[in-house]
Write a protein that holds these residues in place. Structure first.
Motif, PDB file in Angstrom:
ATOM      1  N   TRP A   1       0.835  -1.217   0.000  1.00  0.00           N
ATOM      2  CA  TRP A   1       0.000   0.000   0.000  1.00  0.00           C
ATOM      3  C   TRP A   1       0.859   1.252   0.000  1.00  0.00           C
ATOM      4  O   TRP A   1       0.586   2.213  -0.726  1.00  0.00           O
ATOM      5  N   ILE A   2       1.896   1.273   0.846  1.00  0.00           N
ATOM      6  CA  ILE A   2       2.767   2.453   0.887  1.00  0.00           C
ATOM      7  C   ILE A   2       3.369   2.697  -0.492  1.00  0.00           C
ATOM      8  O   ILE A   2       3.423   3.819  -0.976  1.00  0.00           O
ATOM      9  N   GLY A   3       3.784   1.602  -1.127  1.00  0.00           N
ATOM     10  CA  GLY A   3       4.382   1.735  -2.454  1.00  0.00           C
ATOM     11  C   GLY A   3       3.420   2.359  -3.442  1.00  0.00           C
ATOM     12  O   GLY A   3       3.781   3.253  -4.205  1.00  0.00           O
TER      13      GLY A   3
ATOM     14  N   GLY B   1      10.252  -0.006  -7.295  1.00  0.00           N
ATOM     15  CA  GLY B   1       9.085  -0.889  -7.222  1.00  0.00           C
ATOM     16  C   GLY B   1       7.846  -0.137  -6.781  1.00  0.00           C
ATOM     17  O   GLY B   1       6.736  -0.381  -7.271  1.00  0.00           O
ATOM     18  N   ALA B   2       8.040   0.819  -5.867  1.00  0.00           N
ATOM     19  CA  ALA B   2       6.904   1.589  -5.369  1.00  0.00           C
ATOM     20  C   ALA B   2       6.282   2.407  -6.490  1.00  0.00           C
ATOM     21  O   ALA B   2       5.054   2.445  -6.658  1.00  0.00           O
ATOM     22  N   ILE B   3       7.128   3.051  -7.279  1.00  0.00           N
ATOM     23  CA  ILE B   3       6.605   3.896  -8.348  1.00  0.00           C
ATOM     24  C   ILE B   3       5.946   3.034  -9.423  1.00  0.00           C
ATOM     25  O   ILE B   3       4.906   3.398  -9.983  1.00  0.00           O
ATOM     26  N   TYR B   4       6.532   1.886  -9.641  1.00  0.00           N
ATOM     27  CA  TYR B   4       5.991   0.925 -10.601  1.00  0.00           C
ATOM     28  C   TYR B   4       4.566   0.520 -10.188  1.00  0.00           C
ATOM     29  O   TYR B   4       3.606   0.652 -10.963  1.00  0.00           O
ATOM     30  N   ALA B   5       4.421   0.085  -8.953  1.00  0.00           N
ATOM     31  CA  ALA B   5       3.102  -0.324  -8.466  1.00  0.00           C
ATOM     32  C   ALA B   5       2.139   0.849  -8.452  1.00  0.00           C
ATOM     33  O   ALA B   5       0.952   0.707  -8.776  1.00  0.00           O
ATOM     34  N   GLY B   6       2.663   2.025  -8.098  1.00  0.00           N
ATOM     35  CA  GLY B   6       1.803   3.199  -8.008  1.00  0.00           C
ATOM     36  C   GLY B   6       1.253   3.606  -9.357  1.00  0.00           C
ATOM     37  O   GLY B   6       0.066   3.934  -9.477  1.00  0.00           O
ATOM     38  N   PHE B   7       2.091   3.591 -10.374  1.00  0.00           N
ATOM     39  CA  PHE B   7       1.589   3.963 -11.696  1.00  0.00           C
ATOM     40  C   PHE B   7       0.577   2.951 -12.200  1.00  0.00           C
ATOM     41  O   PHE B   7      -0.375   3.306 -12.898  1.00  0.00           O
ATOM     42  N   ALA B   8       0.791   1.683 -11.850  1.00  0.00           N
ATOM     43  CA  ALA B   8      -0.218   0.683 -12.230  1.00  0.00           C
ATOM     44  C   ALA B   8      -1.557   1.064 -11.601  1.00  0.00           C
ATOM     45  O   ALA B   8      -2.600   1.020 -12.257  1.00  0.00           O
TER      46      ALA B   8
END
Lengths: 177, 480
Positions: free
Chosen positions: B88-90, B267-274
């Motif tokens: 979630w934080i990511g 990884g956080a930005i990756y998940a966030g953009f998804a």
């Protein structure tokens, strides 16, 4: 009559008209002026002669305060009040304290930026004379307004009114106090 | 003609259709002010609300019974709660990236997606925060995490990454809220001036602080916004770095790695953009926001996803390489256990498929420009990022140094209800946001219109705010 007038306001259709008019107002020597637009206009800062705000210095001070607060806190906790050896490190193990110090720097700076901006802007201001003009509701939508306040040293009702008319605005309003 | 096409390729229009200041305000503002709430909103909110009840029930049972209802065991003492916390934080990080880093980089396309991306950040952080608090087992004592003078005569340990985490995450939540709220002030003023319903008019008036769009106010406003962007940038990078230090400061093979901070941030930005894509694609259709959230936006987000996906893929390779190159039998055993010998090898390969293979399709225009495929890839990436945390956490501690302490981990039904419940909670908050606040920054979209130019010069929000030249000399006292 001029006693209960806050200022005289002109309405414009485009940002270019507003900026051009603001330049004329500035050149005519008026200083207690303001422009109103539905989005930030950079060109109006110079047109109205708005000086750079002191806000960045306040934020810097806020950030430094945060940093020192955190440093003081960890020093007090781990050196003075509750010294305890963890992992063979000294009591004042600065590298391990950097994350909390960094975070508090950011936190204090952010609070200063937001509340400093609101404070310097004189917000919250639930009442302001400009809201007495019904058309002013469009300042948050699509129209541009220019105001000369009655406390301006050069203020003279007839002259300012005539001057505003000469800027070819959509309409000119007297803003009641 | 050729020039025009080239120009359009280099500087694609960020607002499509024939818009002026008024229509922009109406199109975005009406979503909130319009009397009739669309039917799908009620359906969506009802489903999200029901799913959120799973969370409530789980928390009730958890607090009554204790965290033994979860599958968390020894040696896997950090299981679903921390997996979900990190996930979630990511997700939240993309919102800050869009609002802060892309602002500093002068990326105009951030303008029409920053508002709901920031809202997503706030709600994701709210979901994340639940896990550590309830994982303590005694959430009513969670205030012990903060340093305050107490009768027990003790203090938190500031040398511990878990303490850093408390500071990083709570600062992040606060600053994100401030940033989001400052962005909202001028738009709330627009809604205040247009609202018909007296109660909402009053509420918008209170929360817009009497904003009147004065030039002097805008000047300080832009400075404050730029400063917030400037300080949020290192903040967002620090948050997931600190989260990764929770792991890498420990001695466990598979966690004790120096490259964790950049690996986690990517990884956080990756998940966030998804997640931003998962929200943006339905939003632009359901609310007909295609003029503001254009295909160009989706394509650019797809490209960011591809870039961060490649960094993440590189990190997986490096992780395995260092396991071998370290020469440590424990490190190498961990890699073997994770990838092919251990009981969880299948998760590793699912992760590879989700996070390394699936984004490769974004190299091709056909996939990048198709909303359908972007949506599918975003779902796969979201699952992949969840699997990544599962693999890092479970396979590292499930078999550590002593075989006598090895054990298997499997989540219980309560682990799942807590996770699915936070998804419901997240969407619940998001539906409320979509209903009551402008989902796109109205005043920033106005600056994108050609009508906003003064003598042909663009007045982009926060671009050049520091470069305004003060050539005019005057004697009146400076403004504060």
């Amino acid at each position: 009559m001029s006693e209960n007038i806050y200022g005289i306001m002109a309405e414009f259709d485009t940002p270019t008209q507003l900026v051009d008019a603001a330049v004329k107002v500035r050149d005519a020597g008026y200083t207690k002026t303001d422009g109103f637009s539905p989005f930030p206009l950079h060109d109006i800062d110079e047109a109205l002669g708005i000086k750079r705000s002191v806000l960045p210095y306040l934020v810097f001070t806020g950030g430094i305060t945060g940093l020192l607060t955190a440093l003081g806190l960890v020093y007090f906790v781990h050196v003075i009040d509750y010294p305890i050896i963890i992992g063979g490190r000294g009591h004042f193990s600065l590298p391990a304290f950097i994350p909390p110090m960094f975070e508090l720097t950011i936190l204090f700076a952010a609070f200063t930026a937001v509340f400093g901006m609101l404070f310097l802007n004189g917000l919250p201001s639930p009442y302001h004379p400009v809201f007495n003009i019904p058309r002013f509701a469009l300042a948050s939508r699509e129209k541009f307004f220019l105001l000369i306040e009655s406390r301006d040293p050069l203020y003279d009702y007839e002259k300012v009114r005539a001057f505003m008319d000469s800027l070819s605005p959509q309409e000119v309003f007297d803003v009641p106090e | 003609m050729q020039d025009a096409i080239e120009e359009r390729k280099l500087h694609p229009a960020m607002v499509e259709g024939d818009h002026d200041f008024g229509t922009v305000s109406d199109r975005i503002g009406d979503l909130t002010l319009k009397k009739r709430t669309p039917f799908f909103w009620f359906v969506g909110f009802a489903i999200a609300f029901l799913v959120a009840q799973l969370l409530m029930v789980t928390i009730l049972y958890l607090v009554t019974k204790g965290i033994g209802i979860w599958g968390t065991n020894q040696p896997v003492g950090w299981a679903f709660p921390i997996i979900n916390f990190v996930w979630w934080i990511g997700i939240g990080h993309a919102g800050t990236l869009i609002s802060a880093i892309l602002l500093l980089l002068n990326q105009k396309w951030r303008t029409s997606i920053n508002r709901f991306a920031e809202a997503m950040t706030l709600f994701a952080v709210a979901c994340a925060g639940l896990y550590p608090v309830f994982h303590t087992g005694r959430p009513w004592l969670a205030y012990w995490l903060f340093p305050y003078p107490n009768t027990m005569g003790i203090w938190p340990q500031f040398r511990s990454p878990l303490m850093w985490d408390v500071f990083a995450v709570s600062t992040y939540a606060t600053v994100s809220l401030l940033f989001w709220y400052v962005g909202l002030i001028p738009d709330l003023a627009t809604l205040r001036d247009r609202a018909k319903n007296p109660i909402f008019k009053k509420l918008y008036a209170i929360f817009s602080w009497g904003w009147r769009g004065s030039a002097r106010h805008w000047h300080r406003y832009e400075l404050a916004y730029l400063i917030l962007a400037g300080i949020s940038t290192p903040l967002v990078l620090s948050v997931h770095s600190v989260v990764s230090l929770d792991f890498s400061v420990s001695q466990i093979p598979g966690w004790h790695a120096t490259f964790f901070p950049p690996y986690f941030v990517a990884g956080a930005i990756y998940a966030g953009f998804a997640m931003v894509l998962l929200l943006a694609i339905p939003l632009r259709h359901l609310y007909n926001m295609k003029d503001f959230v254009t295909k160009t936006h989706l394509i650019l987000m797809g490209k960011v996803m591809l870039a961060t996906g490649l960094i993440v893929g590189y990190s997986y390779i490096m992780e395995a390489f260092f396991g071998w190159y370290s020469g440590s039998q424990y490190e190498w055993f961990m890699i073997k256990n994770r990838i092919w010998e251990g009981p969880y090898w299948a998760f590793y390969w699912m992760l590879m498929f989700c996070n390394v293979i699936s984004p490769q399709f974004l190299w091709f225009k056909r996939f990048r420009e198709s909303e359908f495929w972007l949506f599918i890839i975003s779902i796969i990436v979201s699952i992949g990022m969840w699997l990544e945390r599962f693999v890092i956490i479970v396979t590292s501690i499930q078999r550590d140094f002593l075989p006598s302490s090895w054990a298997m981990y499997s989540p219980t039904i309560w682990d799942w209800t807590m996770f699915i419940g936070t998804l419901g909670f997240f969407f619940c908050l998001f539906f409320l946001f979509v209903r009551f606040l402008p989902i796109i920054s109205i005043f920033e979209v106005r600056t994108l219109l050609p009508q906003a130019n003064v003598h042909g010069r663009p007045q982009d929000f926060d671009e050049n705010v520091l470069e305004v030249e003060y050539t005019y000399d005057r004697t009146d006292p400076p403004n504060s």
